[in-house]
Design a protein around this motif. Structure first.
Motif, PDB file in Angstrom:
ATOM      1  N   SER A   1      13.725   2.051   4.634  1.00 47.31           N
ATOM      2  CA  SER A   1      12.547   1.295   5.036  1.00 47.31           C
ATOM      3  C   SER A   1      11.694   0.940   3.821  1.00 47.31           C
ATOM      4  O   SER A   1      11.172  -0.159   3.713  1.00 47.31           O
ATOM      5  CB  SER A   1      11.736   2.098   6.029  1.00 47.31           C
ATOM      6  OG  SER A   1      11.471   3.378   5.507  1.00 47.31           O
TER       7      SER A   1
ATOM      8  N   LEU B   1      11.368  -3.142   1.265  1.00 48.36           N
ATOM      9  CA  LEU B   1      10.145  -3.853   0.964  1.00 48.36           C
ATOM     10  C   LEU B   1       9.920  -4.042  -0.519  1.00 48.36           C
ATOM     11  O   LEU B   1       9.201  -4.940  -0.930  1.00 48.36           O
ATOM     12  CB  LEU B   1       8.958  -3.118   1.561  1.00 48.36           C
ATOM     13  CG  LEU B   1       7.793  -4.064   1.672  1.00 48.36           C
ATOM     14  CD1 LEU B   1       8.064  -5.092   2.734  1.00 48.36           C
ATOM     15  CD2 LEU B   1       6.536  -3.320   1.978  1.00 48.36           C
TER      16      LEU B   1
ATOM     17  N   ASP C   1       3.206   1.738   1.981  1.00 53.46           N
ATOM     18  CA  ASP C   1       2.043   0.938   2.337  1.00 53.46           C
ATOM     19  C   ASP C   1       1.011   1.781   3.097  1.00 53.46           C
ATOM     20  O   ASP C   1      -0.185   1.667   2.867  1.00 53.46           O
ATOM     21  CB  ASP C   1       2.474  -0.265   3.169  1.00 53.46           C
ATOM     22  CG  ASP C   1       3.137   0.134   4.472  1.00 53.46           C
ATOM     23  OD1 ASP C   1       4.121   0.892   4.410  1.00 53.46           O
ATOM     24  OD2 ASP C   1       2.672  -0.281   5.535  1.00 53.46           O
ATOM     25  N   ASP C   2       1.488   2.633   3.989  1.00 57.54           N
ATOM     26  CA  ASP C   2       0.600   3.489   4.777  1.00 57.54           C
ATOM     27  C   ASP C   2      -0.299   4.341   3.899  1.00 57.54           C
ATOM     28  O   ASP C   2      -1.522   4.311   3.996  1.00 57.54           O
ATOM     29  CB  ASP C   2       1.429   4.478   5.620  1.00 57.54           C
ATOM     30  CG  ASP C   2       1.898   3.837   6.902  1.00 57.54           C
ATOM     31  OD1 ASP C   2       1.426   2.720   7.208  1.00 57.54           O
ATOM     32  OD2 ASP C   2       2.729   4.462   7.578  1.00 57.54           O
TER      33      ASP C   2
ATOM     34  N   VAL D   1       3.487  -3.368  -3.197  1.00 61.63           N
ATOM     35  CA  VAL D   1       3.384  -3.110  -1.761  1.00 61.63           C
ATOM     36  C   VAL D   1       2.027  -2.489  -1.418  1.00 61.63           C
ATOM     37  O   VAL D   1       1.341  -2.922  -0.489  1.00 61.63           O
ATOM     38  CB  VAL D   1       4.518  -2.170  -1.310  1.00 61.63           C
ATOM     39  CG1 VAL D   1       4.321  -1.755   0.128  1.00 61.63           C
ATOM     40  CG2 VAL D   1       5.861  -2.851  -1.488  1.00 61.63           C
TER      41      VAL D   1
ATOM     42  N   VAL E   1      -0.856  -4.973  -1.747  1.00 58.89           N
ATOM     43  CA  VAL E   1      -0.968  -5.861  -0.589  1.00 58.89           C
ATOM     44  C   VAL E   1      -1.637  -5.122   0.570  1.00 58.89           C
ATOM     45  O   VAL E   1      -2.536  -5.646   1.230  1.00 58.89           O
ATOM     46  CB  VAL E   1       0.420  -6.387  -0.167  1.00 58.89           C
ATOM     47  CG1 VAL E   1       0.312  -7.182   1.123  1.00 58.89           C
ATOM     48  CG2 VAL E   1       1.014  -7.247  -1.266  1.00 58.89           C
ATOM     49  N   ALA E   2      -1.217  -3.898   0.798  1.00 61.74           N
ATOM     50  CA  ALA E   2      -1.850  -3.089   1.840  1.00 61.74           C
ATOM     51  C   ALA E   2      -3.332  -2.900   1.513  1.00 61.74           C
ATOM     52  O   ALA E   2      -4.181  -2.899   2.411  1.00 61.74           O
ATOM     53  CB  ALA E   2      -1.145  -1.739   1.960  1.00 61.74           C
TER      54      ALA E   2
ATOM     55  N   GLY F   1      -5.420  -5.684   2.661  1.00 65.65           N
ATOM     56  CA  GLY F   1      -5.646  -5.564   4.103  1.00 65.65           C
ATOM     57  C   GLY F   1      -6.811  -4.636   4.391  1.00 65.65           C
ATOM     58  O   GLY F   1      -7.650  -4.909   5.257  1.00 65.65           O
TER      59      GLY F   1
END
Lengths: 355, 355
Positions: free
Chosen positions: B73, B77, B226-227, B252, B255-256, B259
């Motif tokens: 996973s 990415l 990302d989390d 990654v 980008v998170a 957000g």
DNA sequence: CTGAAAGCGCTTACAG
DNA sequence: CTGAAAGCGCTTACAG
């Protein structure tokens, strides 16, 4: 520091090399007692098979091939491929097989790789992706006799075994869902029209919108890249009869699409709903998080390998349906009246901030 | 439908198999005329080498191995890996070599793959990535005698050949740049502290902030996901003494991070500047586009392969510096007084919209 | 410069 | 159930 061979084992066990081979491979031809003794000696000596010798005499390589014909820059971004590959790997590992992997520029180079691999017997078979409407690879693979399965199709895969997802059904469900939310003007940022699955989706999209009596559905063609996807989104959102919902054929373009809405001062999902085909971590990275069509890509890869190994083993070609992608509603879709689609925390938050 | 072998060529050319082999491999031992005749017959017959036979007798596989120990996973990415792999491929293709590729869960499994590959002689050598501070792989590879290069280091790679980027210099430049923009409170969302390059960056980060007299620089550890990256960003931006600039150890998380700023109602770059380490298409997808540390990842992969093939060929171990990452200013960094850093269109646009 | 031969480490008919 | 042998398609010393 010479590595032990079956000859060493045979000598120690006082049997022939043939007997050792049978014992090591679980074949009949040796008594249980002898087999046990041979196995013990092999373990003691730390014997492992020489893959070249095995490949030469058994004329199989225990290796599967995968070639991806896309520019590296695009590849890197599409989580699809890494997930697909990792599903392939998991299955291969279970069966003690390796993966020979190559990235090339186009299908012509891809075919050249297949020829080389097969004539050198470097692989036992290949998994083919990104099926085109007119796909020269299908004929070449059939002619070569190189065992292959197509992850895609089933239309256009000739006599090759296919593992396919029902994009028609998925698209129909998706359009019905958006219509149920009240959307009358749905547009689509599609993949390359030369690709088989793009065509399947386009046809299903048009059929569904007509059936549901929606406004003339528009699909803008792209090459799957973020640039072109952004441009397409910009064009759609600039039109006087702006769509209230847009379906993107991959997650990368959907993310780029969110950027365009911000750039144009539009709110998501209040002004426009967005849906990404293919779910990935990328879809959770955005704000609000993207509603997406999810499928288990690594299971799809694993499934492809299982079928390929059957084909390598002599199975007749077949056509196997994989799971249909299912919708995961997140923060980028809403009823046309502005109510949010569900109580996903991020979705709520987006609604609060934006409207 | 039997494929031609060198025996067929030898018979047709009235020479020995040995002569054919020499001719085909460009070795001395045959006259120019004979060689030409043999080559012509080989071409006419459509001969190609059988890789297994060649591997068995020459005891080399003409194949390089790469194993990635990360959950699928995450892998999917990170554009880094696909770009790195594609650089490897390009170089391998030039030299008619293949890539055996495997994804595993952790370093223990990775080591098991190395042992298997090497004992089966499936590969001639491997490229190792993601060096840890304490890395068991280094010792194992040395003990096995499996030719290897480390893309990373050079510290901690033992006697293995390394191809490394000067992360220390890159971090120092970056901090100086942010300080020049007026930032006094710079924080960092770092990679896993067990990784060698994370440590290098952390040390450089601390050294630079101290030297420039900035407030105590804070690094929050993550697992690159990302989390966790989002969580770290949230924590940093919630603190009373909020940083005005944040450096992310991969794209990654950056980008998170964008957000998170949206979620918290903060403007980028007006309220906080963000920088991503490792540039990729991902960084252009966001709004505003991310300022990033760019390096030519595929060139890095190609470089690694060149060195590995030298090592396979018997070269002494060495330590080679690859290009230093360089800053690409985009829309997420600004002077502390709010002026934007450059006239990148998207940057301007963001400034207009946000402030 | 060339040829005949051994050998790489296995698998697999073929006899016993 | 077991053994002796041939063979997979190359490469590479070793003689001429």
């Amino acid at each position: 520091v010479k590595r032990p061979t079956i000859a060493d084992i045979a000598q120690r066990a006082n049997v022939s090399k043939g007997a050792v081979s049978y014992a090591l491979n679980g074949q009949p031809g040796v008594s249980a007692a002898t087999r046990k003794r041979i196995l013990a000696i092999a373990a003691e000596l730390g014997w492992t098979p020489n893959s070249a010798a095995r490949a030469l005499s058994a004329s199989r390589s225990d290796t599967i091939g995968l070639v991806l014909a896309r520019p590296a820059s695009t590849l890197g971004l599409e989580p699809f491929f890494m997930e697909f590959i990792s599903g392939i790997q998991a299955e291969l590992q279970l069966r003690s097989r390796g993966l020979l992997f190559q990235v090339v520029a186009d299908h012509a180079e891809e075919v050249a790789v297949y020829r080389r691999w097969w004539s050198a017997r470097s692989v036992d078979g290949v998994v083919v992706v990104d099926l085109d409407v007119e796909d020269a690879r299908v004929g070449v693979l059939s002619d070569l006799g190189l065992p292959a399965v197509v992850a895609g199709g089933p239309v256009g895969a000739g006599s090759l075994t296919t593992i396919w997802t029902d994009d028609d059904a998925a698209m129909t469900n998706l359009v019905e869902y958006l219509a149920a939310l009240g959307h009358q003007r749905i547009a689509r940022v599609g993949g390359p029209p030369r690709m088989r699955h793009t065509r399947t989706r386009t046809e299903a999209f048009e059929r569904a919108t007509v059936r549901l009596g929606l406004r003339a559905a528009q699909t803008v063609d792209t090459d799957f890249s973020d640039d072109v996807g952004a441009r397409a989104t910009r064009a759609l959102l600039s039109s006087p009869d702006r769509p209230t919902a847009i379906i993107f054929d991959n997650d990368v373009m959907a993310v780029a699409g969110i950027g365009v809405t911000a750039e144009m001062g539009l709110s998501v999902p209040a002004d426009v709903s967005l849906v990404a085909w293919d779910d990935s971590v990328l879809c959770r990275l955005t704000h609000p998080p993207l509603t997406a069509l999810n499928r288990n890509v690594s299971a799809y890869g694993a499934h492809s390998v299982r079928r390929l190994l059957e084909v390598v083993g002599g199975a007749d070609p077949g056509s196997y349906r994989d799971a249909t992608p299912s919708l995961v509603p997140r923060g980028t879709t809403t009823r046309i009246d502005g109510a949010i689609t569900q109580d996903h925390p991020a979705g709520v938050r987006a609604g609060v901030i934006r409207s």
